[in-house]
Every structure is written in structure tokens, then in C-alpha cells.
Design a protein around this motif. Structure first.
Motif, PDB file in Angstrom:
ATOM      1  N   UNK A   1      17.599  50.225  30.628  1.00 24.02           N
ATOM      2  CA  UNK A   1      17.246  50.358  29.121  1.00 24.02           C
ATOM      3  C   UNK A   1      18.416  50.739  28.401  1.00 24.02           C
ATOM      4  N   UNK A   2      18.272  50.140  27.134  1.00 20.59           N
ATOM      5  CA  UNK A   2      19.338  50.002  26.231  1.00 20.59           C
ATOM      6  C   UNK A   2      19.522  48.836  25.425  1.00 20.59           C
ATOM      7  N   UNK A   3      20.566  48.681  24.779  1.00 20.36           N
ATOM      8  CA  UNK A   3      20.881  47.571  23.831  1.00 20.36           C
ATOM      9  C   UNK A   3      20.996  46.260  24.356  1.00 20.36           C
ATOM     10  N   UNK A   4      21.349  46.253  25.690  1.00 18.49           N
ATOM     11  CA  UNK A   4      21.758  44.932  26.309  1.00 18.49           C
ATOM     12  C   UNK A   4      21.269  45.164  27.799  1.00 18.49           C
ATOM     13  N   UNK A   5      20.821  44.209  28.275  1.00 17.19           N
ATOM     14  CA  UNK A   5      20.281  43.919  29.813  1.00 17.19           C
ATOM     15  C   UNK A   5      21.282  43.206  30.386  1.00 17.19           C
ATOM     16  N   UNK A   6      21.616  43.767  31.521  1.00 19.12           N
ATOM     17  CA  UNK A   6      22.670  42.935  32.359  1.00 19.12           C
ATOM     18  C   UNK A   6      23.140  43.832  33.395  1.00 19.12           C
ATOM     19  N   UNK A   7      24.235  43.315  33.879  1.00 22.26           N
ATOM     20  CA  UNK A   7      25.135  44.150  34.987  1.00 22.26           C
ATOM     21  C   UNK A   7      26.628  43.899  34.745  1.00 22.26           C
ATOM     22  N   UNK A   8      27.404  45.242  34.936  1.00 17.86           N
ATOM     23  CA  UNK A   8      28.593  45.183  34.881  1.00 17.86           C
ATOM     24  C   UNK A   8      29.283  45.528  36.116  1.00 17.86           C
ATOM     25  N   UNK A   9      30.292  44.898  36.698  1.00 13.81           N
ATOM     26  CA  UNK A   9      30.577  45.282  38.124  1.00 13.81           C
ATOM     27  C   UNK A   9      32.228  45.346  37.940  1.00 13.81           C
ATOM     28  N   UNK A  10      32.527  46.490  38.914  1.00 11.53           N
ATOM     29  CA  UNK A  10      33.918  46.957  39.079  1.00 11.53           C
ATOM     30  C   UNK A  10      34.143  46.725  40.659  1.00 11.53           C
ATOM     31  N   UNK A  11      35.069  46.023  40.869  1.00  6.93           N
ATOM     32  CA  UNK A  11      35.345  45.533  42.171  1.00  6.93           C
ATOM     33  C   UNK A  11      36.660  45.701  42.775  1.00  6.93           C
ATOM     34  N   UNK A  12      37.136  46.398  43.965  1.00  7.49           N
ATOM     35  CA  UNK A  12      38.452  46.581  44.410  1.00  7.49           C
ATOM     36  C   UNK A  12      38.695  45.357  45.454  1.00  7.49           C
ATOM     37  N   UNK A  13      39.666  44.771  45.263  1.00  4.66           N
ATOM     38  CA  UNK A  13      40.079  43.539  46.266  1.00  4.66           C
ATOM     39  C   UNK A  13      41.568  43.275  46.501  1.00  4.66           C
ATOM     40  N   UNK A  14      42.133  42.777  47.486  1.00  6.99           N
ATOM     41  CA  UNK A  14      43.494  42.547  47.746  1.00  6.99           C
ATOM     42  C   UNK A  14      43.807  41.238  46.952  1.00  6.99           C
ATOM     43  N   UNK A  15      44.675  40.837  46.295  1.00  7.65           N
ATOM     44  CA  UNK A  15      45.356  39.617  45.900  1.00  7.65           C
ATOM     45  C   UNK A  15      46.057  38.784  47.029  1.00  7.65           C
ATOM     46  N   UNK A  16      46.526  37.583  46.744  1.00  6.79           N
ATOM     47  CA  UNK A  16      47.185  36.861  47.888  1.00  6.79           C
ATOM     48  C   UNK A  16      48.319  37.458  48.419  1.00  6.79           C
ATOM     49  N   UNK A  17      48.946  38.544  47.544  1.00  7.50           N
ATOM     50  CA  UNK A  17      50.242  39.252  48.255  1.00  7.50           C
ATOM     51  C   UNK A  17      49.725  40.486  48.786  1.00  7.50           C
ATOM     52  N   UNK A  18      48.419  40.666  48.765  1.00  6.52           N
ATOM     53  CA  UNK A  18      48.069  42.033  49.542  1.00  6.52           C
ATOM     54  C   UNK A  18      47.982  43.227  48.480  1.00  6.52           C
ATOM     55  N   UNK A  19      48.299  42.947  47.180  1.00  7.68           N
ATOM     56  CA  UNK A  19      48.415  44.200  46.300  1.00  7.68           C
ATOM     57  C   UNK A  19      46.911  44.546  45.687  1.00  7.68           C
ATOM     58  N   UNK A  20      46.422  45.555  45.556  1.00  9.87           N
ATOM     59  CA  UNK A  20      45.352  46.144  45.329  1.00  9.87           C
ATOM     60  C   UNK A  20      44.937  45.904  43.935  1.00  9.87           C
ATOM     61  N   UNK A  21      43.846  45.202  43.700  1.00  5.83           N
ATOM     62  CA  UNK A  21      43.506  44.883  42.391  1.00  5.83           C
ATOM     63  C   UNK A  21      42.203  45.496  42.072  1.00  5.83           C
ATOM     64  N   UNK A  22      41.655  45.722  40.370  1.00  2.76           N
ATOM     65  CA  UNK A  22      40.395  46.270  40.259  1.00  2.76           C
ATOM     66  C   UNK A  22      39.921  45.165  39.414  1.00  2.76           C
ATOM     67  N   UNK A  23      39.078  44.409  39.532  1.00  2.00           N
ATOM     68  CA  UNK A  23      38.316  43.342  38.840  1.00  2.00           C
ATOM     69  C   UNK A  23      36.945  43.839  38.256  1.00  2.00           C
ATOM     70  N   UNK A  24      37.030  43.595  36.837  1.00  2.00           N
ATOM     71  CA  UNK A  24      35.891  44.059  35.952  1.00  2.00           C
ATOM     72  C   UNK A  24      35.008  42.601  35.584  1.00  2.00           C
ATOM     73  N   UNK A  25      33.769  42.745  35.571  1.00  5.04           N
ATOM     74  CA  UNK A  25      33.104  41.400  35.057  1.00  5.04           C
ATOM     75  C   UNK A  25      31.569  41.874  34.670  1.00  5.04           C
ATOM     76  N   UNK A  26      30.915  41.004  33.724  1.00  3.72           N
ATOM     77  CA  UNK A  26      29.797  41.376  33.068  1.00  3.72           C
ATOM     78  C   UNK A  26      28.984  40.101  33.471  1.00  3.72           C
ATOM     79  N   UNK A  27      27.458  40.263  33.435  1.00  3.14           N
ATOM     80  CA  UNK A  27      26.931  39.192  33.607  1.00  3.14           C
ATOM     81  C   UNK A  27      25.681  39.724  32.849  1.00  3.14           C
ATOM     82  N   UNK A  28      25.058  38.847  31.572  1.00  3.51           N
ATOM     83  CA  UNK A  28      23.753  39.419  31.129  1.00  3.51           C
ATOM     84  C   UNK A  28      22.498  38.671  31.951  1.00  3.51           C
TER      85      UNK A  28
END
Length: 114
Positions: free
Chosen positions: A84-111
Motif C-alpha cells: 500500500x502506498x504511492x507505488x506498487x512493486x518490490x525493492x531488493x537489497x542483495x549481498x553477493x561476492x563479485x568475481x574477485x570474492x569481494x562482498x557487494x551490496x546490490x540494490x534493484x527495484x521492479x514495479x
């Protein structure tokens, strides 16, 4: 369409965090949006329901009342489904390791499709 933005969890010159420590921060963000937004942007955020895999929070952000279902995949991903609110959708925050093994935080949204 989703736009992904990834940032390093451990940028050069900053204290190093483990995946577990970064996860604790995402859990805190899931519980209280006010702590992670510009002061005054979020004026209320409270958990109104919770289980081992999700919580429901109600918040006022930018003057809009929101209801979000937040799913938790331990030490991996938090998804904020705006029910409920002005926009319907999902926002994701995801932890992962990149190709070098460094920890990354990825943000993305999908309406939601309309």
C-alpha cells in the motif's frame, strides 16, 4: 525492467565488515527505514507483524503512508514489497561476492505489472 546498482560493502580505507555484519545492517533496515534515510524523510516506521521469514511494516515516508511486506533470506537478500502506498512493486537489497570474492551490496527495484 530492473536497474541494478552494486556497491562494495568494504570500500578502500573503511572498516571491514563480514557478511554476517552486513546482514545485521540489512535486518536493521528491514525493521526501521528511518535509520537509513535522510533525516525527516521517514517520520514513522513500525513492525506490525513478523515471522521467521518475513515481517510487515507500516511507515510514513515523504508524507505517504506505506505498508510493506519484507521477506528475509538470511545473509543473502531482503525484498521490500510495497503493498500500500504511492507505488506498487518490490525493492531488493542483495549481498553477493563479485568475481574477485569481494562482498557487494546490490540494490534493484521492479514495479508491479499493471
Amino acid at each position: 525492467m530492473k536497474k541494478r546498482t552494486a556497491i562494495p560493502v568494504n570500500p578502500e580505507g573503511e572498516p571491514r565488515l563480514t557478511r554476517a555484519q552486513a546482514w545485521k545492517g540489512l535486518e536493521l533496515k528491514a525493521r526501521d527505514a528511518c535509520l537509513f534515510l535522510v533525516p525527516g524523510l521517514c517520520t514513522r516506521c513500525e513492525v506490525v507483524e513478523e515471522s521467521a521469514t518475513h515481517l510487515v511494516r507500516e511507515a510514513t515516508i515523504r508524507g505517504y503512508d506505506l505498508r510493506e511486506i519484507v521477506t528475509l533470506e538470511p545473509e543473502s537478500k531482503v525484498a521490500f514489497f510495497q503493498a500500500a502506498g504511492p507505488r506498487k512493486g518490490v525493492t531488493v537489497n542483495e549481498l553477493f561476492e563479485d568475481e574477485e570474492g569481494a562482498l557487494q551490496l546490490c540494490f534493484y527495484s521492479m514495479p508491479c505489472a499493471t
